[in-house]
Write a protein that holds these residues in place. Structure first.
Motif, PDB file in Angstrom:
ATOM      1  N   ALA A 195       2.741  -8.026   7.443  1.00 19.67           N
ATOM      2  CA  ALA A 195       2.508  -6.555   7.577  1.00 19.67           C
ATOM      3  C   ALA A 195       2.830  -5.810   6.446  1.00 19.67           C
ATOM      4  CB  ALA A 195       3.400  -6.039   8.895  1.00 19.67           C
ATOM      5  N   GLU A 196       3.627  -5.959   5.502  1.00 19.09           N
ATOM      6  CA  GLU A 196       3.872  -5.100   4.482  1.00 19.09           C
ATOM      7  C   GLU A 196       2.933  -4.761   3.260  1.00 19.09           C
ATOM      8  OE1 GLU A 196       6.991  -7.274   1.706  1.00 19.09           O
ATOM      9  OE2 GLU A 196       6.693  -8.252   3.628  1.00 19.09           O
ATOM     10  N   LEU A 197       1.706  -5.839   3.435  1.00 22.33           N
ATOM     11  CA  LEU A 197       0.838  -6.137   2.865  1.00 22.33           C
ATOM     12  C   LEU A 197      -0.534  -5.126   3.122  1.00 22.33           C
ATOM     13  CD1 LEU A 197       0.475  -9.541   1.434  1.00 22.33           C
ATOM     14  CD2 LEU A 197       1.270  -7.674  -0.160  1.00 22.33           C
ATOM     15  N   VAL A 198      -0.369  -4.684   4.365  1.00 25.59           N
ATOM     16  CA  VAL A 198      -1.429  -3.858   4.804  1.00 25.59           C
ATOM     17  C   VAL A 198      -0.795  -2.432   5.635  1.00 25.59           C
ATOM     18  CG1 VAL A 198      -2.965  -5.767   5.262  1.00 25.59           C
ATOM     19  CG2 VAL A 198      -1.393  -5.120   7.130  1.00 25.59           C
ATOM     20  N   THR A 199       0.442  -2.336   5.491  1.00 24.64           N
ATOM     21  CA  THR A 199       0.832  -1.113   6.021  1.00 24.64           C
ATOM     22  C   THR A 199       1.903  -0.360   4.911  1.00 24.64           C
ATOM     23  OG1 THR A 199       2.791  -2.175   6.816  1.00 24.64           O
ATOM     24  CG2 THR A 199       1.034  -1.856   8.434  1.00 24.64           C
ATOM     25  N   ALA A 200       1.816   1.005   4.686  1.00 24.30           N
ATOM     26  CA  ALA A 200       2.401   1.588   3.733  1.00 24.30           C
ATOM     27  C   ALA A 200       4.107   1.892   4.134  1.00 24.30           C
ATOM     28  CB  ALA A 200       1.793   3.010   3.648  1.00 24.30           C
ATOM     29  N   SER A 201       4.810   1.985   3.083  1.00 27.44           N
ATOM     30  CA  SER A 201       6.136   2.062   3.342  1.00 27.44           C
ATOM     31  C   SER A 201       6.288   3.621   3.719  1.00 27.44           C
ATOM     32  CB  SER A 201       6.976   1.652   2.383  1.00 27.44           C
ATOM     33  OG  SER A 201       6.873   2.562   1.291  1.00 27.44           O
TER      34      SER A 201
ATOM     35  N   PRO B 221       0.983  -1.231  -0.070  1.00 20.54           N
ATOM     36  CA  PRO B 221       0.079   0.152  -0.046  1.00 20.54           C
ATOM     37  C   PRO B 221       0.965   1.162   0.033  1.00 20.54           C
ATOM     38  CG  PRO B 221      -0.930  -1.487   1.788  1.00 20.54           C
ATOM     39  CD  PRO B 221       0.538  -2.082   1.267  1.00 20.54           C
ATOM     40  N   SER B 222       0.205   2.284  -0.458  1.00 19.52           N
ATOM     41  CA  SER B 222       0.975   3.655  -0.674  1.00 19.52           C
ATOM     42  C   SER B 222       0.336   4.765   0.170  1.00 19.52           C
ATOM     43  CB  SER B 222       1.311   3.969  -1.918  1.00 19.52           C
ATOM     44  OG  SER B 222       1.663   5.268  -2.352  1.00 19.52           O
ATOM     45  N   ALA B 223       0.902   5.470   0.985  1.00 24.88           N
ATOM     46  CA  ALA B 223       0.341   6.511   1.572  1.00 24.88           C
ATOM     47  C   ALA B 223      -0.003   7.867   0.520  1.00 24.88           C
ATOM     48  CB  ALA B 223       1.122   7.100   2.813  1.00 24.88           C
ATOM     49  N   VAL B 224       0.732   7.746  -0.606  1.00 25.46           N
ATOM     50  CA  VAL B 224       0.354   8.781  -1.300  1.00 25.46           C
ATOM     51  C   VAL B 224      -0.199   8.467  -2.713  1.00 25.46           C
ATOM     52  CG1 VAL B 224       2.395  10.111  -0.583  1.00 25.46           C
ATOM     53  CG2 VAL B 224       3.016   8.583  -2.126  1.00 25.46           C
TER      54      VAL B 224
END
Length: 187
Positions: free
Chosen positions: A116-122, A69-72
């Motif tokens: 976790a990386e599939l549901v939290t943005a980097s 996921p991406s926060a932007v």
């Protein structure tokens, strides 16, 4: 005062030239030596650019491996994280929504199994890679949608997994764009 003003102005002008002219030119010169000549490493399929190797892209169709996921919203012009802490209610709602969506699209996967990386943005919001485990957990869904053997998809992931830098530093990764391009090339 006059004795202090003149050196201060000269130092300011010298630093301005150094940091605003010389340093950027040196960095641009070094970038010309990188793959893509500093313009980014494009991925081309059948003569058409489909993306950049080092910038995460949105893949949400069930026939593809999902990206992180991406926060932007995968906008490279505004690379950033959400800056929300792990106890922020809005952040927790967003993560829970991603978990719920993932479970709906990947039946049989338990919440505790989702990396976790599939549901939290980097932190950058543009991470192009996943861990092999994050790719593997999506195999059953893709195999079902595409009518492919899970063994073949696991092999494809293995073929596109890059080990740690120099075999020592960092985790193994899989570039999602490269993996999805290879997936489309499967017969």
């Amino acid at each position: 005062m006059k004795n202090h003003l003149s050196p201060a102005i000269r130092l300011t002008v010298a630093l301005l030239i150094l940091t605003s002219v010389i340093y950027p030119l040196v960095v641009a010169g070094i970038a010309k030596l990188a793959p893509g000549g500093g313009a980014g490493e494009t991925v081309t399929v059948k003569g058409r650019v489909v993306g950049y190797a080092r910038i995460g892209q949105k893949f949400t169709e069930d026939r593809y491996f999902n990206s992180r996921p991406s926060a932007v919203d995968y906008n490279a012009a505004s690379s950033a994280g959400s800056n929300k802490g792990p106890s922020n209610p809005d952040y927790l709602k967003a993560v829970q929504a991603r978990i719920d969506t993932f479970v709906v699209h990947n039946p049989g996967v338990q919440k505790s199994e989702i990396p976790a990386e599939l549901v939290t943005a980097s932190g950058s919001g543009l991470d192009p890679d996943l861990s092999p485990a994050a790719a593997m957990i999506q195999v059953r869904r893709i195999a079902k949608v595409r009518g492919l053997a899970t063994e073949r998809l696991n092999q494809l992931i293995d073929e596109h997994t890059k080990g740690p830098l120099l075999g020592l530093f960092g985790p193994s990764t899989v570039n999602v764009l490269a993996l999805n391009v290879a997936l489309d090339e499967l017969k």
